[in-house]
Scaffold this active site. Structure first.
Site, PDB file in Angstrom:
ATOM      1  N   ASN A 291       6.107  -1.479  11.391  1.00 13.52           N
ATOM      2  CA  ASN A 291       5.311  -1.002  10.265  1.00 13.52           C
ATOM      3  C   ASN A 291       5.646  -1.830   9.020  1.00 13.52           C
ATOM      4  OD1 ASN A 291       3.650   0.762   8.671  1.00 13.52           O
ATOM      5  ND2 ASN A 291       4.145   2.426  10.073  1.00 13.52           N
TER       6      ASN A 291
ATOM      7  N   ASN B 178       0.830  -1.195   0.000  1.00 13.44           N
ATOM      8  CA  ASN B 178       0.000   0.000   0.000  1.00 13.44           C
ATOM      9  C   ASN B 178       0.868   1.250   0.000  1.00 13.44           C
ATOM     10  OD1 ASN B 178      -0.435   1.938   2.499  1.00 13.44           O
ATOM     11  ND2 ASN B 178       0.167  -0.058   3.351  1.00 13.44           N
TER      12      ASN B 178
ATOM     13  N   ASN C  94       5.081   5.980   3.312  1.00 11.80           N
ATOM     14  CA  ASN C  94       4.272   6.595   2.255  1.00 11.80           C
ATOM     15  C   ASN C  94       4.103   8.099   2.377  1.00 11.80           C
ATOM     16  OD1 ASN C  94       3.796   4.007   1.102  1.00 11.80           O
ATOM     17  ND2 ASN C  94       2.266   3.633   2.685  1.00 11.80           N
ATOM     18  N   THR C  95       4.725   8.695   3.401  1.00  9.19           N
ATOM     19  CA  THR C  95       4.779  10.154   3.528  1.00  9.19           C
ATOM     20  C   THR C  95       6.237  10.564   3.443  1.00  9.19           C
ATOM     21  OG1 THR C  95       2.791  10.237   4.913  1.00  9.19           O
ATOM     22  CG2 THR C  95       4.288  12.123   5.017  1.00  9.19           C
TER      23      THR C  95
ATOM     24  N   SER D 149       5.717   5.140   8.676  1.00  8.89           N
ATOM     25  CA  SER D 149       5.073   4.887   7.391  1.00  8.89           C
ATOM     26  C   SER D 149       6.025   5.287   6.266  1.00  8.89           C
ATOM     27  CB  SER D 149       3.785   5.690   7.265  1.00  8.89           C
ATOM     28  OG  SER D 149       3.291   5.617   5.945  1.00  8.89           O
TER      29      SER D 149
ATOM     30  N   PHE E  78      -1.602   8.216   4.598  1.00 10.45           N
ATOM     31  CA  PHE E  78      -2.331   8.838   5.714  1.00 10.45           C
ATOM     32  C   PHE E  78      -3.645   9.473   5.262  1.00 10.45           C
ATOM     33  CE2 PHE E  78       1.286   9.790   9.009  1.00 10.45           C
ATOM     34  CZ  PHE E  78       1.478   8.425   9.177  1.00 10.45           C
TER      35      PHE E  78
ATOM     36  N   LYS F   5       5.728   3.603  16.875  1.00 13.26           N
ATOM     37  CA  LYS F   5       5.705   2.533  15.875  1.00 13.26           C
ATOM     38  C   LYS F   5       6.906   2.689  14.953  1.00 13.26           C
ATOM     39  CE  LYS F   5       2.381   0.262  12.768  1.00 13.26           C
ATOM     40  NZ  LYS F   5       0.967   0.316  12.340  1.00 13.26           N
TER      41      LYS F   5
END
Length: 367
Positions: free
Chosen positions: A247, A112, A178-179, A176, A116, A218
């Protein structure tokens, strides 16, 4: 019978794109038709006390499934010992362009790059305020920062302030992939600043005899031995309550599926199990027995949940395993953990923690 029904439902869900399937799953839970574990069917030997909280069992739903606090109580009624909503950012944001979720069926994995996507503090707060005080289990709030924020540390601290009266615990998500630039907050100096800021927000939010809500960080599985040392040192210096390990990963090691394997984003599911469990054990070995560690990554059976505990986890979480196995996975894991306690003549599941610690901690860090 119910598992056979889910197998048919999953076949239909998997014909939809992942985000449409997820929305349909949330609607099914809201309807009240999906209740897998009978009320009161609890093995007291699975109860866990960690960071001042009481958990009926060690199995939790990870953040990402219920991003916007739409079905927190319904998730707990499936039999989970706790659930975590979010990640939630101060302002609503749509996340990255679609498509951004990819199933890797043969590997029981997902990639994925959501970024966020969530409804923001105000809307999520409104939903949490509607929940009754008598919750079936602890509800955590996973706080994040807006992608375009000019002060990400302030965003995290604001999340603690906004949700303090409603969350049972907080997770600070700095891992994460993805940021852009978010994982830089795991670096020693940045992480120290961040933890100090959220601790200050917690102290300012307490009044009277309010309990001090635990705060977990995390972390990513893509860490070096030096990174682990830094995290352990910061956790000790800042009196952190605990860590969630881990994560999603940027690695594609161990994948058999060619389709979608090259997609950008974080990989979750079965291929993440070994990598995340090694990192978990190495952190437990360094950090000692007292700090709460939550094991996450590749949990899709009683055996994998038990192995996380044996490798040093007090609690475990899943999400991708739920996608592939459905609601029955909760009962299957809890029943399997009960059998393990019985088989080893243990008084509680907590007695099985760390029994394979050295086996996992001695493995080399994955490439």
């Amino acid at each position: 019978m119910r598992q056979a029904f889910y197998a048919l439902a999953r076949h239909a869900l998997f014909r939809l794109d992942p985000e449409s399937a997820h929305r349909l799953s949330i609607k099914a839970l809201k309807s009240g038709l999906v209740q897998w574990r009978p009320a009161g069917d609890v093995d007291p030997r699975l109860a866990v006390q960690a960071s001042g909280l009481q958990f009926a069992n060690p199995l939790g739903m990870a953040a990402g499934f219920d991003k916007n606090a739409e079905v927190a109580t319904e998730v707990l009624r499936l039999g989970f010992g706790f659930t975590e909503i979010g990640s939630v950012t101060p302002r609503p944001q749509t996340g990255n362009p679609q498509p951004r979720i990819f199933r890797l069926h043969s590997d029981r994995a997902v990639i994925n790059r959501l970024g966020f996507n969530n409804d923001g503090h105000a809307e999520v707060l409104r939903r949490l305020q509607k929940l009754t005080a008598a919750r079936p289990g602890p509800i955590g709030v996973n706080v994040g920062a807006n992608k375009d924020s000019d002060d990400r540390i302030r965003d995290y601290a604001l999340g603690i302030t906004v949700f303090y009266d409603l969350a049972d615990y907080f997770t600070v998500n700095v891992s994460s992939p993805n940021t852009p630039g978010l994982r830089d907050l795991q670096a020693r100096e940045n992480l120290t600043l961040l933890i100090n800021a959220v601790h200050e927000a917690r102290a300012a939010s307490r009044s009277g005899n309010k309990a001090e809500k635990p705060i977990f960080v995390k972390v990513a599985p893509d860490l070096s031995e030096e990174d682990l040392e830094d995290i352990v040192q910061v956790a000790a210096d800042c009196a952190l309550d605990g860590l969630i390990v881990s994560n999603t990963t940027l690695s594609r090691q161990g994948l058999s599926a060619a389709r979608h394997a090259g997609e950008a984003g974080g990989l979750s599911g079965r291929p993440l199990f070994e990598r995340s469990t090694i990192v978990l054990a190495k952190l437990r070995k360094r950090i000692g027995p007292k700090m709460t560690l939550i094991g996450l990554g590749g949990v899709d059976s009683a055996d994998t949940a038990l192995e996380k505990i044996r490798a040093g986890a007090d609690l475990v979480q899943l999400y991708t395993g739920f996608v592939y196995e459905g609601p029955a996975i909760v009962c299957a894991i809890l029943n399997g953990l009960s059998r393990a306690v019985e088989r080893e003549n243990a008084g509680s599941i907590a007695e099985l923690r760390d029994t394979h610690l050295d086996r996992w901690a001695d493995k080399p860090m994955p490439l």
